[in-house]
Scaffold this motif. Structure first.
Motif, PDB file in Angstrom:
ATOM      1  N   ARG A 148      41.961  34.254  30.788  1.00 26.41           N
ATOM      2  CA  ARG A 148      41.386  34.198  29.464  1.00 26.41           C
ATOM      3  C   ARG A 148      39.949  34.388  29.661  1.00 26.41           C
ATOM      4  O   ARG A 148      39.548  35.754  29.759  1.00 26.41           O
ATOM      5  N   ALA A 195      42.124  53.446  31.606  1.00 22.26           N
ATOM      6  CA  ALA A 195      42.705  52.229  30.841  1.00 22.26           C
ATOM      7  C   ALA A 195      44.022  52.583  31.250  1.00 22.26           C
ATOM      8  O   ALA A 195      44.748  52.345  31.535  1.00 22.26           O
ATOM      9  N   PHE A 232      39.933  44.906  27.169  1.00 23.15           N
ATOM     10  CA  PHE A 232      39.819  43.720  28.886  1.00 23.15           C
ATOM     11  C   PHE A 232      40.967  45.005  29.824  1.00 23.15           C
ATOM     12  O   PHE A 232      41.017  44.799  30.808  1.00 23.15           O
ATOM     13  N   SER A 233      41.809  45.630  29.453  1.00 22.30           N
ATOM     14  CA  SER A 233      42.749  46.875  29.586  1.00 22.30           C
ATOM     15  C   SER A 233      41.599  47.843  30.129  1.00 22.30           C
ATOM     16  O   SER A 233      41.633  48.080  31.405  1.00 22.30           O
ATOM     17  N   LEU A 249      47.051  35.012  24.740  1.00 26.93           N
ATOM     18  CA  LEU A 249      48.133  35.594  26.158  1.00 26.93           C
ATOM     19  C   LEU A 249      47.203  37.173  25.929  1.00 26.93           C
ATOM     20  O   LEU A 249      48.145  37.657  27.043  1.00 26.93           O
ATOM     21  N   LEU A 278      47.050  42.075  32.296  1.00 25.38           N
ATOM     22  CA  LEU A 278      47.011  41.862  33.485  1.00 25.38           C
ATOM     23  C   LEU A 278      47.931  41.767  34.092  1.00 25.38           C
ATOM     24  O   LEU A 278      49.372  41.942  34.992  1.00 25.38           O
ATOM     25  N   ASP A 279      49.367  42.458  31.983  1.00 24.46           N
ATOM     26  CA  ASP A 279      50.897  42.480  32.981  1.00 24.46           C
ATOM     27  C   ASP A 279      51.594  41.184  33.713  1.00 24.46           C
ATOM     28  O   ASP A 279      52.306  41.044  34.680  1.00 24.46           O
ATOM     29  N   ALA A 280      50.670  39.790  33.427  1.00 21.49           N
ATOM     30  CA  ALA A 280      51.495  39.411  33.353  1.00 21.49           C
ATOM     31  C   ALA A 280      52.066  37.978  32.877  1.00 21.49           C
ATOM     32  O   ALA A 280      52.993  37.007  33.562  1.00 21.49           O
ATOM     33  N   LEU A 281      52.706  38.779  31.808  1.00 22.50           N
ATOM     34  CA  LEU A 281      53.998  38.258  30.841  1.00 22.50           C
ATOM     35  C   LEU A 281      55.108  38.354  31.740  1.00 22.50           C
ATOM     36  O   LEU A 281      55.668  39.614  32.221  1.00 22.50           O
ATOM     37  N   ARG A 299      58.727  43.184  40.398  1.00 23.12           N
ATOM     38  CA  ARG A 299      60.154  42.402  39.309  1.00 23.12           C
ATOM     39  C   ARG A 299      61.548  42.788  39.854  1.00 23.12           C
ATOM     40  O   ARG A 299      62.092  41.275  39.213  1.00 23.12           O
ATOM     41  N   ALA A 349      44.961  38.299  27.843  1.00 23.00           N
ATOM     42  CA  ALA A 349      44.882  38.582  28.863  1.00 23.00           C
ATOM     43  C   ALA A 349      46.084  38.702  29.958  1.00 23.00           C
ATOM     44  O   ALA A 349      45.748  39.706  30.969  1.00 23.00           O
ATOM     45  N   LEU A 371      38.710  37.408  32.803  1.00 26.74           N
ATOM     46  CA  LEU A 371      38.387  38.821  31.913  1.00 26.74           C
ATOM     47  C   LEU A 371      37.449  39.089  30.799  1.00 26.74           C
ATOM     48  O   LEU A 371      36.719  40.399  30.366  1.00 26.74           O
ATOM     49  N   HIS A 400      49.849  50.277  36.757  1.00 28.85           N
ATOM     50  CA  HIS A 400      50.177  49.264  36.554  1.00 28.85           C
ATOM     51  C   HIS A 400      51.001  48.417  36.919  1.00 28.85           C
ATOM     52  O   HIS A 400      52.181  47.618  37.227  1.00 28.85           O
ATOM     53  N   THR A 404      40.027  45.803  33.343  1.00 30.77           N
ATOM     54  CA  THR A 404      40.878  45.400  34.895  1.00 30.77           C
ATOM     55  C   THR A 404      40.992  47.549  35.413  1.00 30.77           C
ATOM     56  O   THR A 404      41.681  47.802  36.213  1.00 30.77           O
ATOM     57  N   TYR A 459      46.542  41.094  39.112  1.00 28.33           N
ATOM     58  CA  TYR A 459      46.307  42.232  39.044  1.00 28.33           C
ATOM     59  C   TYR A 459      46.796  42.652  40.568  1.00 28.33           C
ATOM     60  O   TYR A 459      47.679  43.502  40.510  1.00 28.33           O
ATOM     61  N   TYR A 513      48.891  39.099  28.921  1.00 28.13           N
ATOM     62  CA  TYR A 513      49.229  40.792  28.849  1.00 28.13           C
ATOM     63  C   TYR A 513      48.599  41.924  28.870  1.00 28.13           C
ATOM     64  O   TYR A 513      48.972  42.507  30.082  1.00 28.13           O
ATOM     65  N   ARG A 560      51.855  39.402  40.074  1.00 24.88           N
ATOM     66  CA  ARG A 560      51.910  38.355  40.329  1.00 24.88           C
ATOM     67  C   ARG A 560      52.409  37.989  38.455  1.00 24.88           C
ATOM     68  O   ARG A 560      51.491  38.250  37.791  1.00 24.88           O
ATOM     69  N   SER A 561      53.690  37.160  37.819  1.00 22.61           N
ATOM     70  CA  SER A 561      53.378  36.985  36.940  1.00 22.61           C
ATOM     71  C   SER A 561      52.954  34.868  36.488  1.00 22.61           C
ATOM     72  O   SER A 561      52.661  34.936  37.576  1.00 22.61           O
ATOM     73  N   TYR A 562      52.296  34.730  35.570  1.00 24.80           N
ATOM     74  CA  TYR A 562      50.814  33.309  35.123  1.00 24.80           C
ATOM     75  C   TYR A 562      52.078  32.635  35.621  1.00 24.80           C
ATOM     76  O   TYR A 562      51.235  31.930  36.168  1.00 24.80           O
TER      77      TYR A 562
END
Lengths: 200, 238
Positions: free
Chosen positions: A184, A88, B44-45, B10, B16-19, A103, B12, A187, A95, B48, A159, B14, A163-165
């Protein structure tokens, strides 16, 4: 969540000797190059494959993979098994770095260049073979199938696509809050299905 | 900026590096004081990391030799340090990249607004899945070009599908719209109207071959059968 002898699934593409990756990292932290060689054998394919999934360009993926693997060497002593598994830690490093690169403005400047070198890329692709499906990969697929399509879309866009949310919300035409919730819920469902973290 | 009260939700995004950069920093500050968030992020990590395992690919042999020769020259950090070593991503994020992309089902033909809306409702699900497929395809081809008149257009193409999106493009002149064109072997077909709002527009097309080029031109409202003005942007995979 660590402390069991079995190594968490997936990162290993070589036969598993007795030592956990966490234990190997401890030796790496003391400058043991042979231990690092073993860690490399276990994680390099995932590091490279994940970087390529996000960055798409194999040359950039290779650069990122090299940075990440050197970072593993550099910071192995600071890896804290109490805070999570080795795989992890390394997947997170990979990642994060791939996403930061994709980005950054540098990456967008490189996009046209990446297209220009498309022919090289194709040659390269012919050399690359898909890693054989392991039982672990099947299990992950099974768990991904257990998500609702919307949960799966948001999780995989973020993932695998980096992409950002906010991007995901725009692309799927969903409110930001909905995307956060789906990430959320997705996951949580994945975590429960994979059975990770429950043994902490 | 995130609503500070919903930082909890946030974890999840976070993991996913989606922030975006600001949110990431805000969330990391929050993590220091939130034990349950830290635990959740860790779990979560792990999840992923399993996703990562699924896209493993044989790393090039030269990566191995490069890394092994570099470690001989790379100083290691000691274990005692206040700062976590894993925090290192220095990449600058594109500011305000939170574009609102309007997805329209721009397949073949023009049709009126009613048709498009009907089509949109019908295909919303398939479209979302299609966009996801294109944008996560490891072999996707991505091209970005300046749009004459301002802004940029990006085309992402994979497996016969294409996502066309614009940022910072000016509104079409009154009584006009942006129309997309699919060009191949000297033929030109309409790709439908590209609706642009506040500079952002997005369309998804399917059934394309990889040698097509996409173009966008300004046309009278309702669209034209053939382009009547010089395209403001043209994008091709090669």
């Amino acid at each position: 969540m660590v402390g069991r002898q079995e190594v968490a699934p997936g990162l290993s593409s070589v036969p598993e000797p007795g030592e956990t990756t966490e234990a190997l990292l401890e030796r790496v932290g003391r400058g043991d190059e042979a231990a690092f060689e073993q860690v490399y054998a276990r994680v390099a394919d995932v590091v490279f494959g994940l970087a390529r999934s996000v960055l798409r360009d194999p040359h950039q993926a290779e650069e990122v993979a090299q940075e990440v693997l050197l970072e593993v060497w550099r910071s192995a002593a600071r890896f804290d098994a109490a805070k999570g598994s080795a795989r992890a830690w390394i997947a997170t490093l990979t990642h994060r770095r791939a996403v930061d690169r994709v980005r950054s403005s540098q990456a967008s400047r490189n996009r046209d260049q990446a297209v220009a070198s498309r022919s090289n890329e194709r040659e390269y692709d012919e050399v690359v073979e898909k890693v054989e499906r392991t039982l672990d990969a099947e299990r992950v697929r099974h768990c991904l199938d257990g998500l609702t399509p919307r949960q799966r879309d948001t999780v995989t866009l973020a993932y695998y696509g980096g992409r950002s949310y906010a991007d995901v919300a725009g692309l799927l035409k969903l409110p930001l809050g909905t995307v956060k919730t789906r990430m959320r819920d997705g996951l949580i469902r994945l975590r429960d299905c994979l059975g990770v973290g429950s043994d902490a | 900026m995130p609503d500070l009260h919903d930082l909890h939700t946030l974890s999840a995004a976070y993991a996913l590096d989606a922030l975006d950069d600001l949110e990431r920093r805000a969330f990391e500050r929050h993590l220091h004081d939130c034990e349950s968030c830290s635990l959740e992020v860790r779990e979560f990590s792990e999840a992923t990391a399993s996703l990562a395992a699924r896209v493993a690919e044989p790393a090039p042999a030269r990566l191995h030799s490069a890394v092994m020769s570099e470690i001989g020259r790379t100083r290691q950090l000691s274990s005692s340090s206040g700062r976590p070593a894993r925090r290192f991503g220095q990449g600058r994020l594109l500011a305000g990249a939170a574009a609102v992309l309007l997805v329209i089902a721009g397949v073949a033909g023009l049709g009126g607004t009613a048709w498009r809306e009907h089509r949109l409702a019908q295909e919303a699900r398939t479209t979302a899945a299609g966009i996801t497929r294109v944008l996560t395809d490891p072999d996707r081809i991505e091209t970005t070009r300046e749009v004459s008149g301002g802004g940029r257009a990006t085309m992402v193409m994979a497996d016969g599908g294409a996502v066309l999106s614009t940022r910072g493009v000016p509104d079409a002149p009154s009584g006009h719209e942006y129309q997309m064109w699919v060009m191949r072997d000297g033929t030109v077909q309409s790709g439908g109207i590209l609706s642009v709002q506040d500079g952002d527009g997005s369309a998804f097309m399917t059934g394309l071959s990889t040698d097509v080029r996409l173009a966008v031109s300004v046309e009278p409202a309702g669209g034209s059968e053939r382009p009547t003005t010089t395209p403001v942007v043209e994008l091709g995979a090669s």
